[in-house]
Design an enzyme around this catalytic site. Sequence first.
Site, PDB file in Angstrom:
ATOM      1  N   TYR A 140       1.003  -0.831  -0.107  1.00  0.00           N
ATOM      2  CA  TYR A 140       0.390  -0.172  -0.111  1.00  0.00           C
ATOM      3  C   TYR A 140       0.361   1.430   0.328  1.00  0.00           C
ATOM      4  O   TYR A 140       0.097   2.393  -0.448  1.00  0.00           O
ATOM      5  CB  TYR A 140      -1.374  -0.539   1.740  1.00  0.00           C
ATOM      6  N   LYS A 190       3.169 -15.308   2.781  1.00  0.00           N
ATOM      7  CA  LYS A 190       2.925 -15.956   0.982  1.00  0.00           C
ATOM      8  C   LYS A 190       4.404 -16.633   1.362  1.00  0.00           C
ATOM      9  O   LYS A 190       5.229 -15.799   0.480  1.00  0.00           O
ATOM     10  CB  LYS A 190       2.388 -14.959   0.157  1.00  0.00           C
ATOM     11  N   ASP A 222      -3.495 -17.660   0.999  1.00  0.00           N
ATOM     12  CA  ASP A 222      -4.640 -18.258  -0.517  1.00  0.00           C
ATOM     13  C   ASP A 222      -5.000 -19.488   0.360  1.00  0.00           C
ATOM     14  O   ASP A 222      -6.932 -20.184   0.068  1.00  0.00           O
ATOM     15  CB  ASP A 222      -4.036 -19.254  -1.885  1.00  0.00           C
ATOM     16  N   ASP A 246      -6.866  -6.556   3.964  1.00  0.00           N
ATOM     17  CA  ASP A 246      -7.678  -5.872   3.724  1.00  0.00           C
ATOM     18  C   ASP A 246      -8.843  -6.793   3.080  1.00  0.00           C
ATOM     19  O   ASP A 246      -9.800  -7.190   3.443  1.00  0.00           O
ATOM     20  CB  ASP A 246      -7.312  -5.137   2.270  1.00  0.00           C
ATOM     21  N   ASP A 250     -12.523  -8.347   4.510  1.00  0.00           N
ATOM     22  CA  ASP A 250     -13.685  -8.478   4.272  1.00  0.00           C
ATOM     23  C   ASP A 250     -14.857  -9.872   3.891  1.00  0.00           C
ATOM     24  O   ASP A 250     -15.597 -10.487   4.055  1.00  0.00           O
ATOM     25  CB  ASP A 250     -13.523  -8.371   2.543  1.00  0.00           C
TER      26      ASP A 250
HETATM   27  C1  IPM Z   1     -10.527  -0.810   3.930  1.00  0.00           C
HETATM   28  C2  IPM Z   1     -10.594  -0.675   2.080  1.00  0.00           C
HETATM   29  C3  IPM Z   1     -10.005   0.979   2.614  1.00  0.00           C
HETATM   30  C4  IPM Z   1      -8.116  -0.116   2.331  1.00  0.00           C
HETATM   31  C5  IPM Z   1      -9.614   1.620   1.020  1.00  0.00           C
HETATM   32  C6  IPM Z   1     -10.926   2.052   1.271  1.00  0.00           C
HETATM   33  C7  IPM Z   1      -8.471   2.489   0.522  1.00  0.00           C
HETATM   34  O1  IPM Z   1     -10.698  -1.261   2.090  1.00  0.00           O
HETATM   35  O2  IPM Z   1     -10.413   0.049   5.061  1.00  0.00           O
HETATM   36  O3  IPM Z   1      -9.992  -1.970   3.797  1.00  0.00           O
HETATM   37  O4  IPM Z   1      -8.287  -1.060   1.618  1.00  0.00           O
HETATM   38  O5  IPM Z   1      -7.143  -0.180   3.403  1.00  0.00           O
HETATM   39 MG    MG Z   2     -11.219  -3.440   2.183  1.00  0.00          MG
END
Ligand code: IPM
Ligand code: MG
Length: 355
Positions: A140, A190, A222, A246, A250
Amino acid sequence: MTIKICVLPGDGIGPEIMEQALRVLDAVRGDGFDFVAEKALIGGCAVDATGTPYPEATSRLAKEADAILLGAVGGPQWDSLPREQRPERGLLAIRKELNLFANLRPAILYPELANASTLKPEVVSGLDILIVRELTGDIYFGQPRGIREENGERVGFNTMVYSESEIRRIGKVAFEAARKRGKKLCSVDKMNVLESTQLWRDVMIELSADYPDVELSHMLVDNAAMQLVRAPKQFDVMVTGNMFGDILSDEASMLTGSIGMLPSASLDANNKGLYEPSHGSAPDIAGKGVANPLATILSAAMMLRYTFNLDAQATRIETAVKKVLAAGYRTGDIYEAGTRRVGTKEMGDAVIASL
Ligand code: IPM
Ligand code: MG
Protein backbone atom coordinates in the site's frame (compact mmCIF):
# COMPACT_ATOMS: atom_id res chain seq x y z
CA MET A 1 -12.32 12.13 32.39
CA THR A 2 -13.31 14.44 29.53
CA ILE A 3 -12.12 13.03 26.26
CA LYS A 4 -11.76 14.92 23.04
CA ILE A 5 -13.12 13.11 20.03
CA CYS A 6 -12.47 14.14 16.47
CA VAL A 7 -15.59 13.19 14.55
CA LEU A 8 -15.28 12.56 10.82
CA PRO A 9 -18.72 11.63 9.44
CA GLY A 10 -17.44 11.44 5.84
CA ASP A 11 -19.62 10.56 2.85
CA GLY A 12 -22.71 8.57 1.93
CA ILE A 13 -24.42 7.09 4.98
CA GLY A 14 -21.52 8.34 7.18
CA PRO A 15 -23.31 11.38 8.63
CA GLU A 16 -26.52 9.44 9.45
CA ILE A 17 -24.85 6.57 11.25
CA MET A 18 -22.46 8.92 13.06
CA GLU A 19 -25.37 10.91 14.43
CA GLN A 20 -26.70 7.80 16.15
CA ALA A 21 -23.28 6.84 17.55
CA LEU A 22 -22.92 10.31 19.06
CA ARG A 23 -26.38 10.09 20.60
CA VAL A 24 -25.42 6.78 22.20
CA LEU A 25 -22.15 8.23 23.54
CA ASP A 26 -24.13 11.13 24.89
CA ALA A 27 -26.38 8.73 26.73
CA VAL A 28 -23.48 7.00 28.54
CA ARG A 29 -21.94 10.24 29.82
CA GLY A 30 -21.42 10.30 33.56
CA ASP A 31 -19.69 7.86 35.92
CA GLY A 32 -16.39 9.61 35.30
CA PHE A 33 -16.82 9.80 31.55
CA ASP A 34 -17.50 12.92 29.53
CA PHE A 35 -16.52 13.97 26.04
CA VAL A 36 -16.39 16.84 23.61
CA ALA A 37 -16.82 16.12 19.92
CA GLU A 38 -15.44 18.28 17.13
CA LYS A 39 -16.38 17.58 13.54
CA ALA A 40 -14.16 17.83 10.48
CA LEU A 41 -14.22 16.80 6.84
CA ILE A 42 -12.63 13.76 5.24
CA GLY A 43 -13.11 11.98 1.92
CA GLY A 44 -15.35 13.16 -0.88
CA CYS A 45 -17.07 15.90 1.14
CA ALA A 46 -13.62 17.29 1.93
CA VAL A 47 -12.65 17.20 -1.75
CA ASP A 48 -15.80 19.12 -2.64
CA ALA A 49 -15.22 21.74 0.05
CA THR A 50 -11.44 22.13 -0.06
CA GLY A 51 -10.05 20.25 -3.07
CA THR A 52 -8.30 17.62 -0.96
CA PRO A 53 -9.59 14.48 0.83
CA TYR A 54 -7.57 15.13 4.00
CA PRO A 55 -7.47 18.88 4.60
CA GLU A 56 -4.97 20.57 6.90
CA ALA A 57 -7.72 21.54 9.38
CA THR A 58 -8.78 17.89 9.68
CA SER A 59 -5.21 16.77 10.19
CA ARG A 60 -4.76 19.35 12.98
CA LEU A 61 -7.94 18.33 14.76
CA ALA A 62 -7.15 14.61 14.43
CA LYS A 63 -3.70 15.12 15.91
CA GLU A 64 -5.04 17.13 18.86
CA ALA A 65 -7.87 14.72 19.67
CA ASP A 66 -7.64 11.74 22.01
CA ALA A 67 -9.45 9.52 19.52
CA ILE A 68 -11.12 9.70 16.13
CA LEU A 69 -14.51 8.37 15.15
CA LEU A 70 -15.09 7.99 11.43
CA GLY A 71 -18.22 7.18 9.41
CA ALA A 72 -17.28 6.18 5.88
CA VAL A 73 -15.73 7.72 2.79
CA GLY A 74 -16.26 7.44 -0.95
CA GLY A 75 -18.92 7.53 -3.62
CA PRO A 76 -19.27 7.18 -7.38
CA GLN A 77 -19.13 10.94 -8.00
CA TRP A 78 -15.47 10.99 -6.91
CA ASP A 79 -14.30 7.79 -8.65
CA SER A 80 -12.97 9.49 -11.76
CA LEU A 81 -10.91 12.14 -9.94
CA PRO A 82 -7.12 11.96 -10.10
CA ARG A 83 -5.78 9.40 -7.61
CA GLU A 84 -4.52 12.05 -5.17
CA GLN A 85 -8.03 13.46 -4.78
CA ARG A 86 -9.96 10.26 -4.31
CA PRO A 87 -11.76 9.90 -0.97
CA GLU A 88 -9.81 6.71 -0.13
CA ARG A 89 -6.64 8.76 -0.17
CA GLY A 90 -7.95 10.67 2.83
CA LEU A 91 -8.23 7.43 4.75
CA LEU A 92 -4.77 6.25 3.77
CA ALA A 93 -3.31 9.66 4.66
CA ILE A 94 -4.78 9.80 8.16
CA ARG A 95 -3.68 6.22 8.88
CA LYS A 96 -0.14 7.01 7.79
CA GLU A 97 0.13 10.43 9.39
CA LEU A 98 -1.09 9.26 12.78
CA ASN A 99 0.89 6.02 12.60
CA LEU A 100 -2.22 3.88 13.04
CA PHE A 101 -0.42 0.67 12.21
CA ALA A 102 -2.61 -1.82 14.08
CA ASN A 103 -6.00 -2.48 12.57
CA LEU A 104 -8.28 -4.71 14.64
CA ARG A 105 -11.25 -6.14 12.78
CA PRO A 106 -13.45 -8.48 14.78
CA ALA A 107 -15.84 -10.79 12.97
CA ILE A 108 -18.47 -11.92 15.43
CA LEU A 109 -21.63 -13.79 14.63
CA TYR A 110 -24.56 -12.61 16.72
CA PRO A 111 -26.71 -15.70 17.36
CA GLU A 112 -29.86 -13.78 16.37
CA LEU A 113 -28.33 -13.13 12.95
CA ALA A 114 -27.16 -16.67 12.15
CA ASN A 115 -29.53 -16.80 9.18
CA ALA A 116 -27.97 -13.68 7.67
CA SER A 117 -24.82 -15.63 6.81
CA THR A 118 -24.61 -17.32 3.44
CA LEU A 119 -22.83 -20.21 5.17
CA LYS A 120 -24.61 -23.02 6.98
CA PRO A 121 -25.51 -22.08 10.57
CA GLU A 122 -23.45 -24.97 11.99
CA VAL A 123 -20.35 -23.69 10.17
CA VAL A 124 -20.62 -20.16 11.57
CA SER A 125 -22.57 -20.37 14.82
CA GLY A 126 -20.45 -19.03 17.67
CA LEU A 127 -17.95 -17.49 15.25
CA ASP A 128 -15.63 -15.01 16.97
CA ILE A 129 -12.50 -14.11 15.01
CA LEU A 130 -10.22 -11.13 15.40
CA ILE A 131 -8.21 -10.09 12.36
CA VAL A 132 -5.17 -7.99 13.17
CA ARG A 133 -4.12 -6.25 9.98
CA GLU A 134 -0.94 -4.20 9.59
CA LEU A 135 -2.14 -0.86 8.24
CA THR A 136 0.70 1.51 7.40
CA GLY A 137 3.16 -0.60 5.42
CA ASP A 138 3.32 -3.25 2.71
CA ILE A 139 2.49 -2.73 -0.96
CA TYR A 140 0.00 0.00 0.00
CA PHE A 141 2.81 2.41 0.83
CA GLY A 142 5.96 0.80 -0.63
CA GLN A 143 8.20 2.77 -2.99
CA PRO A 144 8.84 2.82 -5.88
CA ARG A 145 5.35 2.79 -7.32
CA GLY A 146 3.72 4.13 -10.42
CA ILE A 147 2.97 3.60 -14.08
CA ARG A 148 5.79 4.24 -16.57
CA GLU A 149 6.57 3.77 -20.26
CA GLU A 150 8.88 0.88 -21.07
CA ASN A 151 9.66 -0.41 -24.57
CA GLY A 152 6.68 1.44 -26.01
CA GLU A 153 4.10 0.19 -23.52
CA ARG A 154 2.86 1.19 -20.08
CA VAL A 155 4.14 -0.79 -17.10
CA GLY A 156 2.47 -0.57 -13.66
CA PHE A 157 4.53 -1.37 -10.56
CA ASN A 158 4.31 -1.39 -6.75
CA THR A 159 6.66 -2.51 -4.04
CA MET A 160 5.81 -4.99 -1.31
CA VAL A 161 8.09 -4.18 1.59
CA TYR A 162 8.21 -4.82 5.35
CA SER A 163 10.95 -4.00 7.80
CA GLU A 164 11.65 -6.21 10.77
CA SER A 165 10.50 -3.50 13.20
CA GLU A 166 7.19 -3.04 11.40
CA ILE A 167 6.52 -6.77 11.57
CA ARG A 168 7.56 -7.00 15.20
CA ARG A 169 5.27 -4.20 16.41
CA ILE A 170 2.16 -5.60 14.71
CA GLY A 171 3.14 -9.09 15.87
CA LYS A 172 3.22 -7.88 19.47
CA VAL A 173 -0.25 -6.37 19.18
CA ALA A 174 -1.54 -9.68 17.80
CA PHE A 175 0.14 -11.85 20.45
CA GLU A 176 -1.17 -9.56 23.21
CA ALA A 177 -4.68 -9.72 21.74
CA ALA A 178 -4.51 -13.52 21.49
CA ARG A 179 -3.37 -13.67 25.10
CA LYS A 180 -6.59 -11.90 26.16
CA ARG A 181 -8.77 -14.23 24.07
CA GLY A 182 -8.45 -17.88 23.03
CA LYS A 183 -4.59 -17.87 23.05
CA LYS A 184 -4.34 -18.99 19.43
CA LEU A 185 -2.64 -16.87 16.78
CA CYS A 186 -2.50 -17.71 13.09
CA SER A 187 -0.03 -15.66 11.07
CA VAL A 188 -0.90 -15.42 7.38
CA ASP A 189 1.76 -14.96 4.71
CA LYS A 190 2.85 -16.07 1.24
CA MET A 191 6.35 -17.23 2.14
CA ASN A 192 6.42 -19.83 -0.62
CA VAL A 193 6.67 -16.99 -3.18
CA LEU A 194 7.34 -13.62 -1.53
CA GLU A 195 10.54 -12.77 0.38
CA SER A 196 8.96 -9.94 2.35
CA THR A 197 6.54 -12.45 3.82
CA GLN A 198 9.32 -14.98 4.52
CA LEU A 199 10.74 -12.28 6.78
CA TRP A 200 7.23 -11.83 8.21
CA ARG A 201 7.13 -15.51 9.17
CA ASP A 202 10.68 -15.50 10.58
CA VAL A 203 9.93 -12.50 12.80
CA MET A 204 6.64 -14.00 14.04
CA ILE A 205 8.52 -17.17 15.02
CA GLU A 206 11.19 -15.15 16.86
CA LEU A 207 8.53 -13.17 18.67
CA SER A 208 6.67 -16.30 19.76
CA ALA A 209 9.48 -17.03 22.22
CA ASP A 210 8.12 -14.15 24.32
CA TYR A 211 4.60 -15.60 24.30
CA PRO A 212 4.90 -19.25 25.31
CA ASP A 213 1.26 -19.23 26.40
CA VAL A 214 0.03 -18.39 22.88
CA GLU A 215 -0.10 -21.13 20.26
CA LEU A 216 1.32 -19.72 17.01
CA SER A 217 0.51 -21.28 13.65
CA HIS A 218 1.19 -20.17 10.08
CA MET A 219 -0.93 -20.32 6.98
CA LEU A 220 -0.40 -19.30 3.37
CA VAL A 221 -2.86 -16.63 2.35
CA ASP A 222 -4.57 -18.65 -0.39
CA ASN A 223 -5.18 -21.50 2.03
CA ALA A 224 -6.35 -19.02 4.69
CA ALA A 225 -8.94 -17.62 2.27
CA MET A 226 -10.16 -21.16 1.67
CA GLN A 227 -10.13 -22.20 5.35
CA LEU A 228 -12.14 -19.11 6.28
CA VAL A 229 -15.11 -20.41 4.34
CA ARG A 230 -14.45 -24.11 4.94
CA ALA A 231 -14.03 -24.09 8.73
CA PRO A 232 -13.84 -20.54 10.08
CA LYS A 233 -14.19 -21.52 13.73
CA GLN A 234 -10.65 -22.96 13.72
CA PHE A 235 -9.42 -19.34 13.99
CA ASP A 236 -9.10 -17.17 17.06
CA VAL A 237 -6.75 -14.28 16.18
CA MET A 238 -5.25 -13.90 12.69
CA VAL A 239 -2.38 -11.53 11.97
CA THR A 240 -1.36 -10.47 8.50
CA GLY A 241 -0.01 -7.68 6.30
CA ASN A 242 -1.87 -4.72 4.88
CA MET A 243 -3.03 -6.15 1.56
CA PHE A 244 -3.80 -9.71 2.67
CA GLY A 245 -5.59 -8.23 5.69
CA ASP A 246 -7.71 -5.99 3.48
CA ILE A 247 -8.93 -9.01 1.54
CA LEU A 248 -9.29 -11.52 4.37
CA SER A 249 -11.11 -9.06 6.64
CA ASP A 250 -13.80 -8.48 4.01
CA GLU A 251 -14.14 -12.23 3.61
CA ALA A 252 -14.32 -12.80 7.36
CA SER A 253 -16.88 -10.05 7.84
CA MET A 254 -19.26 -11.65 5.38
CA LEU A 255 -19.14 -14.96 7.25
CA THR A 256 -21.29 -13.16 9.76
CA GLY A 257 -23.67 -12.10 7.00
CA SER A 258 -23.90 -8.62 8.34
CA ILE A 259 -21.03 -6.30 7.58
CA GLY A 260 -23.33 -3.57 8.92
CA MET A 261 -22.63 -4.92 12.41
CA LEU A 262 -18.85 -4.91 12.53
CA PRO A 263 -16.71 -2.20 14.10
CA SER A 264 -12.97 -1.70 13.71
CA ALA A 265 -10.11 0.03 15.44
CA SER A 266 -6.85 1.38 14.03
CA LEU A 267 -4.35 2.04 16.79
CA ASP A 268 -0.95 3.66 17.18
CA ALA A 269 1.74 2.59 19.62
CA ASN A 270 0.00 4.46 22.48
CA ASN A 271 -3.46 3.09 21.75
CA LYS A 272 -4.64 6.37 20.34
CA GLY A 273 -7.01 5.24 17.67
CA LEU A 274 -9.32 5.78 14.79
CA TYR A 275 -12.57 3.86 15.07
CA GLU A 276 -14.84 3.17 12.15
CA PRO A 277 -17.41 0.68 10.96
CA SER A 278 -15.99 -2.02 8.67
CA HIS A 279 -18.53 -1.27 5.97
CA GLY A 280 -18.37 1.45 3.32
CA SER A 281 -20.38 4.57 2.55
CA ALA A 282 -23.29 2.75 0.82
CA PRO A 283 -24.10 5.63 -1.57
CA ASP A 284 -27.17 3.77 -2.86
CA ILE A 285 -29.02 4.19 0.44
CA ALA A 286 -27.43 7.45 1.63
CA GLY A 287 -29.82 10.05 2.99
CA LYS A 288 -32.75 7.63 3.19
CA GLY A 289 -32.57 7.00 6.92
CA VAL A 290 -32.40 3.22 6.50
CA ALA A 291 -28.70 2.49 7.10
CA ASN A 292 -27.64 0.26 9.98
CA PRO A 293 -25.92 2.41 12.65
CA LEU A 294 -24.87 -0.53 14.84
CA ALA A 295 -21.32 -0.93 13.48
CA THR A 296 -20.65 2.74 14.21
CA ILE A 297 -22.24 2.49 17.64
CA LEU A 298 -20.08 -0.58 18.34
CA SER A 299 -17.03 1.33 17.04
CA ALA A 300 -17.73 3.99 19.66
CA ALA A 301 -17.85 1.20 22.28
CA MET A 302 -14.54 -0.15 20.99
CA MET A 303 -13.08 3.36 21.36
CA LEU A 304 -14.14 3.55 24.99
CA ARG A 305 -12.54 0.18 25.67
CA TYR A 306 -9.27 0.37 23.72
CA THR A 307 -8.24 4.01 23.93
CA PHE A 308 -9.82 4.98 27.26
CA ASN A 309 -10.06 1.73 29.23
CA LEU A 310 -13.71 2.51 29.96
CA ASP A 311 -14.76 -1.14 29.97
CA ALA A 312 -17.97 -0.61 31.92
CA GLN A 313 -19.32 1.95 29.46
CA ALA A 314 -18.20 -0.12 26.47
CA THR A 315 -19.90 -3.22 27.82
CA ARG A 316 -23.07 -1.23 28.49
CA ILE A 317 -23.27 -0.23 24.84
CA GLU A 318 -22.46 -3.73 23.56
CA THR A 319 -25.05 -5.28 25.84
CA ALA A 320 -27.66 -2.77 24.69
CA VAL A 321 -26.96 -3.71 21.06
CA LYS A 322 -27.40 -7.41 21.87
CA LYS A 323 -30.68 -6.69 23.66
CA VAL A 324 -31.99 -4.71 20.72
CA LEU A 325 -31.20 -7.60 18.38
CA ALA A 326 -32.81 -10.07 20.76
CA ALA A 327 -35.90 -7.85 20.85
CA GLY A 328 -36.15 -8.21 17.08
CA TYR A 329 -35.16 -4.76 15.85
CA ARG A 330 -33.58 -4.96 12.37
CA THR A 331 -32.47 -2.46 9.78
CA GLY A 332 -32.99 -3.50 6.15
CA ASP A 333 -29.55 -5.12 5.75
CA ILE A 334 -30.25 -7.69 8.49
CA TYR A 335 -34.02 -7.91 8.18
CA GLU A 336 -35.79 -11.25 7.95
CA ALA A 337 -39.43 -12.23 8.12
CA GLY A 338 -40.83 -12.12 11.63
CA THR A 339 -38.55 -9.33 12.85
CA ARG A 340 -39.26 -5.64 13.17
CA ARG A 341 -37.88 -3.44 10.39
CA VAL A 342 -36.62 -0.07 11.64
CA GLY A 343 -34.71 2.88 10.22
CA THR A 344 -31.41 4.41 11.33
CA LYS A 345 -32.83 6.73 13.95
CA GLU A 346 -35.26 4.18 15.39
CA MET A 347 -32.35 1.76 15.78
CA GLY A 348 -30.44 4.47 17.64
CA ASP A 349 -33.50 5.10 19.83
CA ALA A 350 -33.80 1.39 20.61
CA VAL A 351 -30.15 1.13 21.67
CA ILE A 352 -30.45 4.20 23.89
CA ALA A 353 -33.62 2.82 25.45
CA SER A 354 -31.83 -0.46 26.29
CA LEU A 355 -28.74 1.11 27.82
C1 IPM B 1 -10.47 -0.86 4.06
C2 IPM B 1 -10.71 -0.24 2.71
C3 IPM B 1 -9.54 0.66 2.39
C4 IPM B 1 -8.29 -0.21 2.34
C5 IPM B 1 -9.69 1.48 1.11
C6 IPM B 1 -10.97 2.27 1.10
C7 IPM B 1 -8.51 2.37 0.87
O1 IPM B 1 -10.90 -1.23 1.76
O2 IPM B 1 -10.34 -0.11 5.04
O3 IPM B 1 -10.41 -2.08 4.14
O4 IPM B 1 -7.99 -0.83 1.30
O5 IPM B 1 -7.60 -0.28 3.35
MG1 MG C 1 -11.04 -3.17 2.53
